[in-house]
Structures are given as C-alpha cells and as structure tokens.
Design a protein around this motif. Structure first.
Motif, PDB file in Angstrom:
ATOM      1  N   ILE A  60       0.849  -1.190   0.000  1.00 37.43           N
ATOM      2  CA  ILE A  60       0.000   0.000   0.000  1.00 37.43           C
ATOM      3  C   ILE A  60       0.888   1.245   0.000  1.00 37.43           C
ATOM      4  CG2 ILE A  60      -1.750   1.315   1.280  1.00 37.43           C
ATOM      5  CD1 ILE A  60      -2.651  -1.366   2.512  1.00 37.43           C
ATOM      6  N   ALA A  61       0.725   2.088  -1.016  1.00 39.42           N
ATOM      7  CA  ALA A  61       1.475   3.337  -1.085  1.00 39.42           C
ATOM      8  C   ALA A  61       0.907   4.326  -0.070  1.00 39.42           C
ATOM      9  CB  ALA A  61       1.389   3.925  -2.497  1.00 39.42           C
ATOM     10  N   TYR A  62       1.775   5.176   0.475  1.00 36.47           N
ATOM     11  CA  TYR A  62       1.295   6.083   1.507  1.00 36.47           C
ATOM     12  C   TYR A  62       2.087   7.392   1.515  1.00 36.47           C
ATOM     13  CZ  TYR A  62       5.341   4.135   3.954  1.00 36.47           C
ATOM     14  OH  TYR A  62       6.604   3.726   4.274  1.00 36.47           O
ATOM     15  N   GLN A  63       1.451   8.409   2.020  1.00 36.96           N
ATOM     16  CA  GLN A  63       2.058   9.701   2.309  1.00 36.96           C
ATOM     17  C   GLN A  63       1.618  10.078   3.709  1.00 36.96           C
ATOM     18  OE1 GLN A  63       4.010  11.922   0.291  1.00 36.96           O
ATOM     19  NE2 GLN A  63       4.219  13.045   2.213  1.00 36.96           N
ATOM     20  N   ALA A  64       2.567  10.449   4.568  1.00 36.86           N
ATOM     21  CA  ALA A  64       2.235  10.769   5.958  1.00 36.86           C
ATOM     22  C   ALA A  64       2.307  12.272   6.204  1.00 36.86           C
ATOM     23  CB  ALA A  64       3.176  10.043   6.914  1.00 36.86           C
ATOM     24  N   PHE A  65       1.319  12.785   6.962  1.00 32.97           N
ATOM     25  CA  PHE A  65       1.307  14.179   7.391  1.00 32.97           C
ATOM     26  C   PHE A  65       1.335  14.185   8.920  1.00 32.97           C
ATOM     27  CE2 PHE A  65      -1.106  14.138   3.374  1.00 32.97           C
ATOM     28  CZ  PHE A  65      -0.303  14.989   2.624  1.00 32.97           C
ATOM     29  N   VAL A  66       2.318  14.855   9.484  1.00 32.23           N
ATOM     30  CA  VAL A  66       2.497  14.886  10.934  1.00 32.23           C
ATOM     31  C   VAL A  66       2.124  16.275  11.451  1.00 32.23           C
ATOM     32  CG1 VAL A  66       4.106  14.562  12.847  1.00 32.23           C
ATOM     33  CG2 VAL A  66       4.329  13.168  10.771  1.00 32.23           C
ATOM     34  N   LEU A  67       1.095  16.326  12.290  1.00 38.28           N
ATOM     35  CA  LEU A  67       0.550  17.582  12.795  1.00 38.28           C
ATOM     36  C   LEU A  67       0.982  17.818  14.243  1.00 38.28           C
ATOM     37  CD1 LEU A  67      -3.109  17.240  11.441  1.00 38.28           C
ATOM     38  CD2 LEU A  67      -1.094  18.147  10.273  1.00 38.28           C
ATOM     39  N   PRO A  68       0.815  19.027  14.750  1.00 36.33           N
ATOM     40  CA  PRO A  68       1.103  19.267  16.161  1.00 36.33           C
ATOM     41  C   PRO A  68       0.159  18.450  17.046  1.00 36.33           C
ATOM     42  CG  PRO A  68       0.907  21.338  14.956  1.00 36.33           C
ATOM     43  CD  PRO A  68       0.430  20.266  14.033  1.00 36.33           C
ATOM     44  N   ALA A  69       0.628  18.083  18.221  1.00 36.25           N
ATOM     45  CA  ALA A  69      -0.202  17.338  19.168  1.00 36.25           C
ATOM     46  C   ALA A  69      -1.031  18.307  20.003  1.00 36.25           C
ATOM     47  CB  ALA A  69       0.670  16.473  20.073  1.00 36.25           C
ATOM     48  N   GLY A  70      -2.193  17.845  20.464  1.00 38.73           N
ATOM     49  CA  GLY A  70      -2.992  18.652  21.370  1.00 38.73           C
ATOM     50  C   GLY A  70      -4.333  19.065  20.812  1.00 38.73           C
ATOM     51  N   GLU A  71      -5.238  19.420  21.711  1.00 37.28           N
ATOM     52  CA  GLU A  71      -6.616  19.769  21.350  1.00 37.28           C
ATOM     53  C   GLU A  71      -6.687  20.957  20.405  1.00 37.28           C
ATOM     54  OE1 GLU A  71     -10.685  19.086  21.403  1.00 37.28           O
ATOM     55  OE2 GLU A  71      -9.216  17.914  22.524  1.00 37.28           O
ATOM     56  N   LYS A  72      -5.719  21.861  20.468  1.00 32.04           N
ATOM     57  CA  LYS A  72      -5.756  23.037  19.602  1.00 32.04           C
ATOM     58  C   LYS A  72      -5.598  22.683  18.126  1.00 32.04           C
ATOM     59  CE  LYS A  72      -4.713  26.947  22.544  1.00 32.04           C
ATOM     60  NZ  LYS A  72      -3.898  28.165  22.734  1.00 32.04           N
ATOM     61  N   THR A  73      -5.165  21.465  17.837  1.00 31.28           N
ATOM     62  CA  THR A  73      -5.041  21.035  16.444  1.00 31.28           C
ATOM     63  C   THR A  73      -6.412  20.848  15.796  1.00 31.28           C
ATOM     64  OG1 THR A  73      -2.887  20.035  16.834  1.00 31.28           O
ATOM     65  CG2 THR A  73      -4.104  19.198  14.958  1.00 31.28           C
ATOM     66  N   LYS A  74      -7.463  20.646  16.615  1.00 32.12           N
ATOM     67  CA  LYS A  74      -8.824  20.529  16.066  1.00 32.12           C
ATOM     68  C   LYS A  74      -9.381  21.921  15.787  1.00 32.12           C
ATOM     69  CE  LYS A  74     -12.049  17.991  17.817  1.00 32.12           C
ATOM     70  NZ  LYS A  74     -12.909  17.161  18.694  1.00 32.12           N
ATOM     71  N   SER A  75      -8.773  22.623  14.835  1.00 34.70           N
ATOM     72  CA  SER A  75      -9.109  24.020  14.584  1.00 34.70           C
ATOM     73  C   SER A  75      -9.298  24.270  13.094  1.00 34.70           C
ATOM     74  CB  SER A  75      -7.983  24.927  15.090  1.00 34.70           C
ATOM     75  OG  SER A  75      -6.790  24.698  14.341  1.00 34.70           O
ATOM     76  N   TRP A  76      -9.927  25.390  12.783  1.00 36.16           N
ATOM     77  CA  TRP A  76     -10.092  25.789  11.380  1.00 36.16           C
ATOM     78  C   TRP A  76      -8.739  25.886  10.684  1.00 36.16           C
ATOM     79  CZ3 TRP A  76     -14.265  25.458   8.667  1.00 36.16           C
ATOM     80  CH2 TRP A  76     -15.530  25.660   9.240  1.00 36.16           C
ATOM     81  N   ASP A  77      -7.764  26.450  11.379  1.00 36.74           N
ATOM     82  CA  ASP A  77      -6.455  26.668  10.779  1.00 36.74           C
ATOM     83  C   ASP A  77      -5.801  25.354  10.382  1.00 36.74           C
ATOM     84  OD1 ASP A  77      -4.092  28.314  10.133  1.00 36.74           O
ATOM     85  OD2 ASP A  77      -3.189  27.297  11.841  1.00 36.74           O
ATOM     86  N   GLN A  78      -5.751  24.400  11.299  1.00 39.38           N
ATOM     87  CA  GLN A  78      -5.135  23.108  10.997  1.00 39.38           C
ATOM     88  C   GLN A  78      -5.958  22.323   9.984  1.00 39.38           C
ATOM     89  OE1 GLN A  78      -2.213  21.973  11.728  1.00 39.38           O
ATOM     90  NE2 GLN A  78      -1.589  23.604  13.123  1.00 39.38           N
TER      91      GLN A  78
END
Length: 366
Positions: A60-78
């Motif tokens: 399975i081909a894949y591309q990974a995106f690593v985001l900041p940790a924490g509740e603030k990541t559930k935001s419009w910006d992210q």
C-alpha cells in the motif's frame, strides 16, 4: 465486531499486535492501494514506523502528514492546512485517509475525509484508550470553534477501525485515566452490569492487565456500536445518550480554553459526577448511587469536582453560557442526559435552569 449500518457498516478489530498487521487488515477495505496517513508528532515518534512497515508489507502506497499534538489542532487553521496538503498531493476519490492517533487526530482526519473531494474513505487507527472506546467508532467527525467544542463537523463513517490494545502501554498514566472516563460512561448509560464489573476490575484495566483491558475495550465498542446502529445521526435521540456528562464537560473545556490543563476525559469524569448529582437532586436517582459514581471515578484517580480544575476565576454564568451553545439545545433549552439509576440514562429537555445553576454554584463552593 461489526457496526451494523447496512452498506455503511464496518468491522472493528481489537487486540494486541493489530497495528503491525494494519496493512493486511486494511487492504480488503481499500478501493485503491494508496492512503494518506494523518498523525501527530507524539504518536509519529512512537507508532508511525510500525504502521509504515505494515503498509509496505501489504503493498500500500502512503504519504504521511504529521501535525502538532494537542486539542488546539482541532481548529479551522489546521483543518485548512490539512485539506490544502491533501489536495496539493493530489488525493483522489478512490484513495483513503488513515487517522493514526487519539480523538483529536481521528476527528480532524475524519472531517477532512468527509469534505475533501466531497468525501473519501478513511480508516481509524486509534492509539489512545479514549479513541479506541469512543471517538473512533460511530462516524462523528469535526473540529472545535471559538464558540464551543465539536460545533463544526459531519457524520462520516470509517471503512474500518483497528484498535491495538498493545499501544496503550505507551500512554502516559494521565491520558490512560482520561480515556477510562469514557469507558465508565457506557456502564452508566445502559449497562449497569458493566459498571459493576468496572468497580471490581477498573484498576486492572488501567494497570494494563491484558484480559480486563481487552474486555473493557470490546464491551465499550459493542455498547457504542449498538447505539450507533439504532440512531446513526441522532434522529431518534438514542445516540444523544452517548453525551452523558458531556454537556458539563464541554462547558468546562471551553472555559479552560483547550490549553491542555484539563483533558477531555477528565472533563467527562467531572461531568459524569455532576450528571449523577443532578439526577439525584431531581429525584431520578438514589443518592447512594450518585455517591457510587463519584467514588469509582475518584478510586481510579480521575477528578470528581470543580475543585480539581486549574485555578482561575470560575464563574457560574460563563459555564451556563457555554452550555447554552450545546448541540442538544432545542428552542433555547439545554437537553441534559440524566440517569434513572445506574444504567438508566435518558434525555430530559425540561431540567429547570435554576437547578443547574444551584448545582454549579454548590460545586464551585466545595
């Protein structure tokens, strides 16, 4: 186990070592062997390599995106950044998104899957207890707004849920306890015998004893799957029972500002105690049962009252204002999930506002 939603149904795999077999388990559910893995920095350091090896093994081909940790990541910006990244990497409709992480990543990645290209498939690979027993199952996706938690989102069912109980050993104790609050919730909704079992076995679940932990995850998933199958998009009211304790919890989280001082599960633990107290005050629940709820929550090291919250000028009026923005508000009135005894959750749209104000006033004074 199966979440029975007809054509939108899917399997939940629970057990130690599931992550190492994720590619083989995932492949039959994919329309194209190409996925976009969404995770956060903390989880990536611990588990991304294992998932990548499993995907390689399955071709399975894949591309990974690593985001900041924490509740603030559930935001419009992210959310915007994530969707733009997916489009920049030319995601196609037959591709799938893989959410590798806790509730924040699962909710955000699921919402991206629901909206990008008007909807693509996604797979939940929850790595926290809270996500394994609650947020990864049922298809609720979304992000937070300055007006409150989870106020923007969509119902979008995953194609598969892969819950590796072995990865829970890497969780900090605080995170593990926070997830346990959601486990307790299911015993209070409609499975009193499960709550009784937790009173006897909860410590083992948190200490990592394999059989009790697996039982807890399976039972909680089965409880949620049953409710979701009966009321997928909260039309009949059955699914709203899953918000037991959450009207209080979301208000507390909003007041804390999602800074990490109060984890979601910790807020839920307090919310469950307040819901039990309110149920007793209104005569729905025996006071001794409300005490049992509080005693069990305290016994596993979770907060039970507002005195556990970070020091600040707490105000009843602000908490009530946060509650007024709850998704269950109808005609300006908050519908509370209360209990007629252990395992007897029900919706009450007629709770006197004065009773809630008095409860919070007393809780703040404690």
């Amino acid at each position: 186990m199966r979440v029975d939603l007809g054509a939108r149904g899917y399997d939940i795999h629970v057990g130690s070592g599931v992550l190492a077999r994720a590619g083989a388990l995932m492949a039959p559910a994919l329309r194209r062997k190409r996925v976009f893995v969404i995770t956060d920095r903390t989880v990536a350091e611990l588990h991304l390599a294992t998932l990548e090896r499993a995907l390689d093994d399955a071709g399975i081909a894949y591309q990974a995106f690593v985001l900041p940790a924490g509740e603030k990541t559930k935001s419009w910006d992210q959310f915007q950044r994530l969707v733009d990244s997916l489009l920049e990497h030319r995601i196609e409709r037959r591709d799938a998104i893989v959410a590798l992480g806790g509730g924040v990543i699962g909710d955000l990645a699921g919402f991206a899957a629901a909206t990008v290209l008007r909807g693509v498939d996604y797979v939940q690979v929850p790595t926290t207890l809270l996500a394994q027993v609650d947020s990864s199952v049922g298809g609720k996706t979304g992000i937070n707004s300055p007006h409150g938690k989870n106020l923007v989102g969509a119902f979008h069912q995953p194609r598969l849920v892969l819950a590796d109980t072995g990865v829970l050993d890497t969780l900090p104790k605080r995170e593990l306890r926070a997830g346990y609050a959601e486990v307790v919730k299911y015993g209070l909704i409609d499975r009193a015998e499960f709550f009784h079992w937790l009173e006897a076995n909860g410590a083992d679940v948190l200490d990592g004893v394999a059989a009790p932990r697996r039982t807890a995850v399976l039972t909680a998933c089965a409880a949620k799957a049953d409710i979701v199958a009966r009321d997928e998009t909260e039309q009949s009211g059955a699914r709203a029972l899953l918000n037991l304790g959450h009207t209080f919890a979301h208000a507390l989280e909003a007041e804390c500002g999602y800074e990490g001082q109060l984890l979601h599960g910790e807020a839920v633990a307090i919310g469950l105690c307040l819901a039990a107290d309110l149920s007793a005050e209104l005569g729905y629940m025996d006071g001794a049962e409300a005490v049992r709820v509080r005693n069990h929550v305290a016994a596993v090291g979770l907060p039970t009252g507002l005195d556990h919250l970070p020091g600040r000028g707490w105000d009843v009026g602000r908490l009530l204002d946060h509650m007024s923005r709850d998704k269950k508000v109808q005609d300006g009135r908050v519908t509370f999930v209360l209990m007629k005894g252990l395992g007897g959750a029900f919706l009450d749209p007629e709770v006197p506002p004065a009773a809630v104000e008095a409860l919070l006033t007393q809780a703040l004074a404690a």
